[in-house]
Design an enzyme around this catalytic site. Sequence first.
Site, short mmCIF file in Angstrom:
data_model
loop_
_atom_site.label_atom_id
_atom_site.label_comp_id
_atom_site.label_asym_id
_atom_site.label_seq_id
_atom_site.Cartn_x
_atom_site.Cartn_y
_atom_site.Cartn_z
N CYS A 76 0.82 -1.22 0.00
CA CYS A 76 0.00 0.00 0.00
C CYS A 76 0.85 1.27 0.00
O CYS A 76 1.60 1.53 0.94
CB CYS A 76 -0.91 -0.04 1.23
N GLY A 105 6.58 -8.87 5.78
CA GLY A 105 8.03 -8.80 5.64
C GLY A 105 8.60 -7.54 6.26
O GLY A 105 7.88 -6.81 6.97
N ASP A 153 10.98 -15.09 1.62
CA ASP A 153 12.39 -14.77 1.35
C ASP A 153 13.35 -15.18 2.46
O ASP A 153 14.54 -15.30 2.21
CB ASP A 153 12.54 -13.26 1.09
N ARG A 280 18.20 -24.24 -21.38
CA ARG A 280 16.89 -23.59 -21.27
C ARG A 280 16.85 -22.79 -19.95
O ARG A 280 17.53 -23.12 -18.99
CB ARG A 280 15.76 -24.62 -21.22
N GLN A 288 6.14 -20.33 -6.56
CA GLN A 288 6.89 -20.50 -5.30
C GLN A 288 6.10 -20.04 -4.08
O GLN A 288 6.34 -20.46 -2.97
CB GLN A 288 8.21 -19.71 -5.36
O1 F6P Z 1 8.92 -10.82 -0.90
C1 F6P Z 1 8.35 -11.92 -1.51
C2 F6P Z 1 8.51 -11.89 -3.01
O2 F6P Z 1 7.94 -13.05 -3.56
C3 F6P Z 1 9.95 -11.72 -3.50
O3 F6P Z 1 10.66 -12.92 -3.45
C4 F6P Z 1 9.74 -11.17 -4.88
O4 F6P Z 1 10.82 -10.35 -5.25
C5 F6P Z 1 8.50 -10.31 -4.72
O5 F6P Z 1 7.84 -10.76 -3.55
C6 F6P Z 1 7.53 -10.37 -5.87
O6 F6P Z 1 6.54 -9.44 -5.65
P1 F6P Z 1 5.13 -9.38 -6.43
O7 F6P Z 1 4.30 -10.53 -5.94
O8 F6P Z 1 4.56 -8.07 -6.02
O9 F6P Z 1 5.44 -9.52 -7.87
#
Ligand code: F6P
Length: 368
Positions: A76, A105, A153, A280, A288
């Site tokens: 936000c 985070g 992370d 590739r 993830q």
């Molecule tokens: O902080 C978690 C995370 O998945 C990071 O690993 C990645 O850089 C980022 O968020 C991706 O953010 P968004 O979901 O806003 O693309």
Amino acid sequence: KKSIAVMTSGGDAQGMNSNVRAIVRSTLFKGCRSFVVMEGYEGLVKGGPEYIKEVSWEDVRGWSTEGGTNIGTARCLEFRQREGRLLGAQHLIEAGVDALIVCGGDGSLTGADLFRSEWPSLIKELVDTNRISQEQFQRYQHLNICGTVGSIDNDMSTTDATIGAYSALDRICTAIDYVEATANSHSRAFVVEVMGRNCGWLALLAGIATSADYIFIPEKPATSSEWQDQMCDIVAKHRARGKRTTIVIVAEGAISADLTPISPADVHKVLVDRLGLDTRITTLGHVQRGGTAVAYDRMLATLQGVEAVNAVLESNPDTPSPLIAINENKIVRKPLVESVRLTKSVAEAIQAKDFKKAMSLRDTEFVE
Ligand code: F6P
């Protein structure tokens, strides 16, 4: 009766739902009223019963087995402005909330701590401009804040694991196992990009768990000729021994010693040009963060949720805002501000090219 609210903020992470469930149920178990703030700080800024909702025991039934966050999350921008935080304070007071637990985070927790430190001046402005009454001003003199760290992370200093990190790691390993099968069939090389922002934990641990040939992480950069020579030597050696697959993992924040980003395309080019490998690129992306949480994250999120409620009920205006961490398998409280400060100093150490310091601040010296 005290009222405790919980919100999830920033990127979602597996296990956030377990954390919310534990916080809601512990809050009710302690005889308090429980609220959820929908859509992270955006919900605070918007306010009203649609965004700051009172919840019951049944509302969170079964949440431990669900991925993502059922109360929504957002990054936000408005809350970064004082006017956004002013609205947030007004809406919390209107909802009668005494304490806020934020699962997110480092960015989300920095916002939480700023909110708490600004609280006296925010409520002063609210009462001076008649947005809250004198009684509300007297009743809500202090806002209790507590952080639980939800992020795939694993980049927060002072805690060994963040909620979601082991689930994401598991997802990455499963995906690499799949890739390995097709790589083996075609005798191909794969460059796999994994998330982690500026932290190499996911890449490093996934590399160890899948016995990848080479791993790029932001905390241990090399010059381009160093990494190119080293990677090619290792891969060529493995190939000479009859290995039909090559897996190179690149953390999304990987950088060279001159701080320029290393992209999967850079690595792909070297594997093709220097080793002639059929190569590739696989970018795992948001898969993830998807799916349900592994058992470890559900357990971590639940124990930390219970501790977060204890922490807000025990803290007073003089105690620093706590962050709920896990250290050597024990759920502990850490000063939130200090944890955020240490986390930021990792990024500063990397910018200053002090990679050794960055590594030790991440508590990952074991790879040295
Ligand atoms: O902080 C978690 C995370 O998945 C990071 O690993 C990645 O850089 C980022 O968020 C991706 O953010 P968004 O979901 O806003 O693309």
